[in-house]
Motif scaffolding. Structure first.
Motif, PDB file in Angstrom:
ATOM      1  N   PRO A   4       0.818  -1.199   0.000  1.00  0.00           N
ATOM      2  CA  PRO A   4       0.000   0.000   0.000  1.00  0.00           C
ATOM      3  C   PRO A   4       0.863   1.266   0.000  1.00  0.00           C
ATOM      4  O   PRO A   4       1.975   1.246   0.535  1.00  0.00           O
ATOM      5  CB  PRO A   4      -0.800  -0.099   1.295  1.00  0.00           C
ATOM      6  N   ASP A   5       0.348   2.324  -0.585  1.00  0.00           N
ATOM      7  CA  ASP A   5       1.058   3.590  -0.631  1.00  0.00           C
ATOM      8  C   ASP A   5       0.858   4.303   0.707  1.00  0.00           C
ATOM      9  O   ASP A   5      -0.246   4.625   1.108  1.00  0.00           O
ATOM     10  CB  ASP A   5       0.445   4.408  -1.778  1.00  0.00           C
ATOM     11  N   MET A   6       1.942   4.523   1.435  1.00  0.00           N
ATOM     12  CA  MET A   6       1.835   5.125   2.770  1.00  0.00           C
ATOM     13  C   MET A   6       1.315   6.556   2.714  1.00  0.00           C
ATOM     14  O   MET A   6       0.713   7.049   3.655  1.00  0.00           O
ATOM     15  CB  MET A   6       3.198   5.119   3.465  1.00  0.00           C
ATOM     16  N   PRO A   9      -3.085   6.009   1.294  1.00  0.00           N
ATOM     17  CA  PRO A   9      -3.428   4.613   1.522  1.00  0.00           C
ATOM     18  C   PRO A   9      -4.670   4.148   0.779  1.00  0.00           C
ATOM     19  O   PRO A   9      -4.911   2.965   0.679  1.00  0.00           O
ATOM     20  CB  PRO A   9      -3.655   4.547   3.023  1.00  0.00           C
ATOM     21  N   PHE A 220     -10.563  -2.922  11.701  1.00  0.00           N
ATOM     22  CA  PHE A 220      -9.439  -3.862  11.688  1.00  0.00           C
ATOM     23  C   PHE A 220      -9.236  -4.542  10.337  1.00  0.00           C
ATOM     24  O   PHE A 220      -8.180  -5.125  10.095  1.00  0.00           O
ATOM     25  CB  PHE A 220      -9.574  -4.894  12.810  1.00  0.00           C
ATOM     26  N   GLY A 222      -9.172  -2.789   7.746  1.00  0.00           N
ATOM     27  CA  GLY A 222      -8.455  -1.788   6.957  1.00  0.00           C
ATOM     28  C   GLY A 222      -9.281  -0.650   6.393  1.00  0.00           C
ATOM     29  O   GLY A 222      -8.813   0.082   5.517  1.00  0.00           O
ATOM     30  N   GLU A 224     -10.796   3.005   6.265  1.00  0.00           N
ATOM     31  CA  GLU A 224     -10.380   4.305   6.792  1.00  0.00           C
ATOM     32  C   GLU A 224     -11.433   4.817   7.774  1.00  0.00           C
ATOM     33  O   GLU A 224     -12.625   4.530   7.611  1.00  0.00           O
ATOM     34  CB  GLU A 224     -10.308   5.313   5.645  1.00  0.00           C
ATOM     35  N   ASP A 225     -10.994   5.612   8.750  1.00  0.00           N
ATOM     36  CA  ASP A 225     -11.927   6.188   9.721  1.00  0.00           C
ATOM     37  C   ASP A 225     -13.030   6.959   9.003  1.00  0.00           C
ATOM     38  O   ASP A 225     -14.211   6.840   9.328  1.00  0.00           O
ATOM     39  CB  ASP A 225     -11.201   7.163  10.658  1.00  0.00           C
ATOM     40  N   GLU A 318      -7.617   3.193  19.336  1.00  0.00           N
ATOM     41  CA  GLU A 318      -6.253   3.675  19.013  1.00  0.00           C
ATOM     42  C   GLU A 318      -5.493   4.162  20.241  1.00  0.00           C
ATOM     43  O   GLU A 318      -6.074   4.520  21.218  1.00  0.00           O
ATOM     44  CB  GLU A 318      -6.348   4.793  17.969  1.00  0.00           C
TER      45      GLU A 318
ATOM     46  N   MET B  60      -1.607  -5.507  16.542  1.00  0.00           N
ATOM     47  CA  MET B  60      -2.589  -4.960  15.590  1.00  0.00           C
ATOM     48  C   MET B  60      -2.946  -3.509  15.901  1.00  0.00           C
ATOM     49  O   MET B  60      -3.814  -2.932  15.284  1.00  0.00           O
ATOM     50  CB  MET B  60      -3.835  -5.846  15.531  1.00  0.00           C
ATOM     51  N   GLN B  61      -2.250  -2.925  16.877  1.00  0.00           N
ATOM     52  CA  GLN B  61      -2.434  -1.519  17.240  1.00  0.00           C
ATOM     53  C   GLN B  61      -3.820  -1.207  17.803  1.00  0.00           C
ATOM     54  O   GLN B  61      -4.316  -0.090  17.653  1.00  0.00           O
ATOM     55  CB  GLN B  61      -2.135  -0.599  16.042  1.00  0.00           C
ATOM     56  N   HIS B  75       8.177   0.961  10.439  1.00  0.00           N
ATOM     57  CA  HIS B  75       7.732   2.288  10.874  1.00  0.00           C
ATOM     58  C   HIS B  75       7.520   2.287  12.384  1.00  0.00           C
ATOM     59  O   HIS B  75       6.804   1.412  12.904  1.00  0.00           O
ATOM     60  CB  HIS B  75       6.423   2.681  10.198  1.00  0.00           C
ATOM     61  N   LEU B  80       3.290   7.578  13.755  1.00  0.00           N
ATOM     62  CA  LEU B  80       2.390   7.454  12.591  1.00  0.00           C
ATOM     63  C   LEU B  80       1.079   8.213  12.782  1.00  0.00           C
ATOM     64  O   LEU B  80       0.584   8.337  13.901  1.00  0.00           O
ATOM     65  CB  LEU B  80       2.062   5.978  12.344  1.00  0.00           C
ATOM     66  N   LYS B  82      -3.119   8.756  11.387  1.00  0.00           N
ATOM     67  CA  LYS B  82      -4.247   7.832  11.156  1.00  0.00           C
ATOM     68  C   LYS B  82      -4.159   7.113   9.808  1.00  0.00           C
ATOM     69  O   LYS B  82      -4.360   5.906   9.718  1.00  0.00           O
ATOM     70  CB  LYS B  82      -5.562   8.602  11.230  1.00  0.00           C
ATOM     71  N   ASP B  83      -3.856   7.878   8.749  1.00  0.00           N
ATOM     72  CA  ASP B  83      -3.816   7.279   7.410  1.00  0.00           C
ATOM     73  C   ASP B  83      -2.695   6.249   7.305  1.00  0.00           C
ATOM     74  O   ASP B  83      -2.847   5.214   6.656  1.00  0.00           O
ATOM     75  CB  ASP B  83      -3.637   8.364   6.345  1.00  0.00           C
ATOM     76  N   GLU B  84      -1.583   6.553   7.965  1.00  0.00           N
ATOM     77  CA  GLU B  84      -0.462   5.608   7.931  1.00  0.00           C
ATOM     78  C   GLU B  84      -0.809   4.327   8.702  1.00  0.00           C
ATOM     79  O   GLU B  84      -0.454   3.225   8.274  1.00  0.00           O
ATOM     80  CB  GLU B  84       0.797   6.274   8.508  1.00  0.00           C
ATOM     81  N   THR B  86      -3.810   3.147   8.945  1.00  0.00           N
ATOM     82  CA  THR B  86      -4.732   2.408   8.064  1.00  0.00           C
ATOM     83  C   THR B  86      -3.927   1.609   7.044  1.00  0.00           C
ATOM     84  O   THR B  86      -4.210   0.426   6.786  1.00  0.00           O
ATOM     85  CB  THR B  86      -5.681   3.387   7.339  1.00  0.00           C
ATOM     86  N   ALA B  87      -2.910   2.250   6.477  1.00  0.00           N
ATOM     87  CA  ALA B  87      -2.077   1.575   5.465  1.00  0.00           C
ATOM     88  C   ALA B  87      -1.396   0.348   6.069  1.00  0.00           C
ATOM     89  O   ALA B  87      -1.306  -0.708   5.422  1.00  0.00           O
ATOM     90  CB  ALA B  87      -1.046   2.545   4.920  1.00  0.00           C
ATOM     91  N   LEU B  88      -0.949   0.460   7.335  1.00  0.00           N
ATOM     92  CA  LEU B  88      -0.278  -0.680   7.976  1.00  0.00           C
ATOM     93  C   LEU B  88      -1.275  -1.793   8.302  1.00  0.00           C
ATOM     94  O   LEU B  88      -0.971  -2.974   8.139  1.00  0.00           O
ATOM     95  CB  LEU B  88       0.433  -0.231   9.260  1.00  0.00           C
ATOM     96  N   ARG B  89      -2.475  -1.395   8.761  1.00  0.00           N
ATOM     97  CA  ARG B  89      -3.499  -2.416   9.069  1.00  0.00           C
ATOM     98  C   ARG B  89      -3.830  -3.226   7.824  1.00  0.00           C
ATOM     99  O   ARG B  89      -4.177  -4.400   7.894  1.00  0.00           O
ATOM    100  CB  ARG B  89      -4.770  -1.754   9.618  1.00  0.00           C
ATOM    101  N   ARG B  91      -1.870  -4.206   5.657  1.00  0.00           N
ATOM    102  CA  ARG B  91      -0.832  -5.192   5.335  1.00  0.00           C
ATOM    103  C   ARG B  91      -0.920  -6.398   6.269  1.00  0.00           C
ATOM    104  O   ARG B  91      -0.111  -7.312   6.185  1.00  0.00           O
ATOM    105  CB  ARG B  91       0.552  -4.528   5.422  1.00  0.00           C
TER     106      ARG B  91
END
Lengths: 318, 231
Positions: A4-6, A9, A220, A222, A224-225, A318, B60-61, B75, B80, B82-84, B86-89, B91
């Motif tokens: 994924p693009d960091m 995303p 979980f 994936g 987005e919020d 979080e 899993m954060q 990372h 990080l 929020k968007d980062e 999400t990107a990690l989740r 993967r």
């Protein structure tokens, strides 16, 4: 494996209504909770829209009273020794007809004046022997009214014993009553809207409570919020809109019947000056506009509360 | 069954002296240090209540450590946004102990959910979801909803949902806890196959028998709030 693009995303969120409708199915339909929330919203929207409609009725009626009072002045001529009151009346009528801004002049016949005084002074035979002042009803233009003070001065010079009553005292009093009525109506509307806001906040939060598990799963896997928030926002906006439109429509129907009752009741028509006020035309369109605004506020509130609840739930993860 | 041997390399997960406490209570996890490499296979084990699920939630954060450093896919998670996250989740794939399937969606829709939330059109993923469902033995139950599935079927649907995005790391919390030994072996075989295809696996379990079936798998053992690495 795809990385994924960091920085970016996701490429979701930008695909319009079709995407949202597809996403909306992720919210578990709960007929009992959904119907309960819609019922609460119907009742609250009905109350708020009805109050808003009544506020408008009050302001229109008040404005109407003021217009009616301000568009007429009464000329009174008291009998003077050595003068013929009928000649003075005719002279005043001629003078008034030539005044710019005067639209109609009508001399009250003596019999009519006597009838007006009968309740206070007794039978017509007694009144015949008394020197009774005579009245002239003068309609004036609301847009371009004459200067009452200078008119009064010039008429008094010509006809002794003449005076003009421009109903200013009554207009001022009614104006104050009208303003108080409108302020009170707005205060009631504000209180109703506050109650509506609180009730919708609590009802939506209650309806959201059962969705925590879905929020968690979406988070979980994936999502987005913002995406999760939009899924719920759309669902609750739809519920709010359905409830709001039903409640708003009911309030318009009730206002329409109130108006019919009011215009068909002589007493109410006289009291509220509703004879020429139509709810469904002219100022009546504002009833629809305000009702739609109330519906929009209610649906927006439901959506906003669900959005905030989603973010609060996610913040706990979080 | 033979899992991919553990080799050093770029770490997917790295814990350094991580500690976690709730409020003012003593630390639930103390000085936890370990790493997970790409394509590795490991069990996270320990007696009930030693913090296996808590450790998985840290990975899993879903929890933040009270001290120490956690790095995911290179990372530092403390830095990080929020968007980062999400990107990690995205993967990672997660198999929950209680499945967490959405009851109002069909098996197919549940498994396709991670792809759907990524904004992919159904036409682009239908075939691969159907293949995956067949691979986990749920090809005949695509339209069934979770309340009609058995425990084992739910578990396989949950695993399929975790795998559908081809994650680099799969976290599974007691994935065989609700199934009979035969099905547990089938599920384990599924994890091993997945590992061979390149996914790193971390399975939390207290089932010794399950772990003994795997050759070459590392064991991260939790005891007395600390982690011991075997293998």
């Amino acid at each position: 494996m795809t990385q994924p693009d960091m920085q970016n995303p996701t490429n979701i969120n930008r695909k319009g209504l079709r995407y949202l409708l597809r996403a909306e199915s992720m919210v578990a339909p709960d007929p009992v909770t959904d119907r309960a929330l819609i019922a609460v919203i119907v009742i609250l929207t009905f109350m708020a829209a009805l109050t808003a409609g009544l506020v408008q009725f009050a302001s229109v009626a008040t404005a109407r009273w003021q217009v009616v009072l301000a568009s007429e002045v009464t000329v009174q001529i008291r009998p003077q020794i050595g003068r013929d009151i009928e000649i003075d009346l005719k002279h005043a009528e001629d003078l008034l007809r030539n005044v710019h801004g005067v639209t109609k002049v009508r001399i009250y016949p003596r019999e009519e004046t006597v009838r007006l005084l009968e309740p206070w002074l007794g039978s017509a035979s007694v009144l015949d022997s008394l020197p009774i002042p005579r009245l002239i009803a003068v309609q004036i233009s609301n847009d371009d009214p004459p200067d009452i003070i200078s008119l009064s001065q010039s008429l008094t010079r010509e006809i002794p014993g003449l005076s003009i009553d421009d109903h200013r005292t009554w207009t001022r009093r009614l104006s104050r009553i009208g303003e108080t009525l409108i302020i009170a109506s707005f205060a009631i509307f504000a209180l109703v809207m506050l109650a509506v806001t609180m009730a919708i906040v609590f009802a939506t939060r209650g309806a959201m409570a059962g969705n925590r598990a879905i929020i968690e799963v979406l988070y979980f896997i994936g999502a987005e919020d913002r995406y999760i928030a939009r899924v719920f926002q759309f669902h609750f906006f739809s519920l709010g809109l359905v409830g709001g439109l039903i409640g708003g429509s009911l309030s318009i129907i009730v206002l329409f019947f109130l108006k019919i009752i009011a215009v068909n009741s002589d007493g109410l028509r006289e009291t509220f000056g509703l004879g020429s006020v139509n709810v469904l035309s002219g100022p009546g369109w504002s009833v629809f506009v305000v009702t739609l605004l109330v519906v929009a506020v209610v649906a927006g509130l439901a959506a906003l509360v669900s959005r905030i609840t989603v973010f609060k739930t996610i913040d706990k993860f979080e | 069954m033979q899992a991919t041997p553990y080799r050093s390399g770029g770490e997917l997960v790295r814990f350094e002296n991580v500690g976690l406490r709730y409020g003012v209570a003593p630390e639930t996890l103390s000085d936890i240090s370990f790493s997970i490499l790409p394509q590795s296979f490991q069990f996270l084990t320990g007696a009930s209540g030693t913090g296996k699920t808590t450790l998985l939630r840290l990975v899993m954060q879903a929890l933040k450590p009270t001290r120490g450093m956690i790095s995911l896919f290179g990372h530092d998670t403390a830095t990080l946004d929020k968007d980062e996250f999400t990107a990690l989740r995205r993967r990672m794939g997660i198999v929950f102990q209680d499945f967490r399937l959405l009851d109002h969606l069909t098996t197919y829709e549940n498994v396709a959910l991670p792809l759907k939330v990524r904004g992919r059109s159904e036409s682009s993923f239908r075939a691969e979801v159907m293949d995956l469902l067949k691979w986990v033995g749920l090809g005949d139950l695509v339209d069934a909803k979770p309340p009609l599935l058995s425990g084992g079927e739910k578990q396989r649907a949950s695993i399929a949902r975790a795998l559908v995005t081809q994650p680099e790391l799969l976290l599974a919390d007691e994935p065989t806890g609700n199934v009979d030994p035969a099905l547990a072996r089938r599920l384990l075989r599924l994890f091993v196959e997945l590992n061979r295809s390149g996914t790193a696996i971390l399975i939390a379990t207290h089932d010794l028998g399950l772990m003994q079936q795997i050759d070459g798998g590392r064991r991260l053992v939790l005891a007395d709030h600390r982690l011991h690495i075997e293998g």
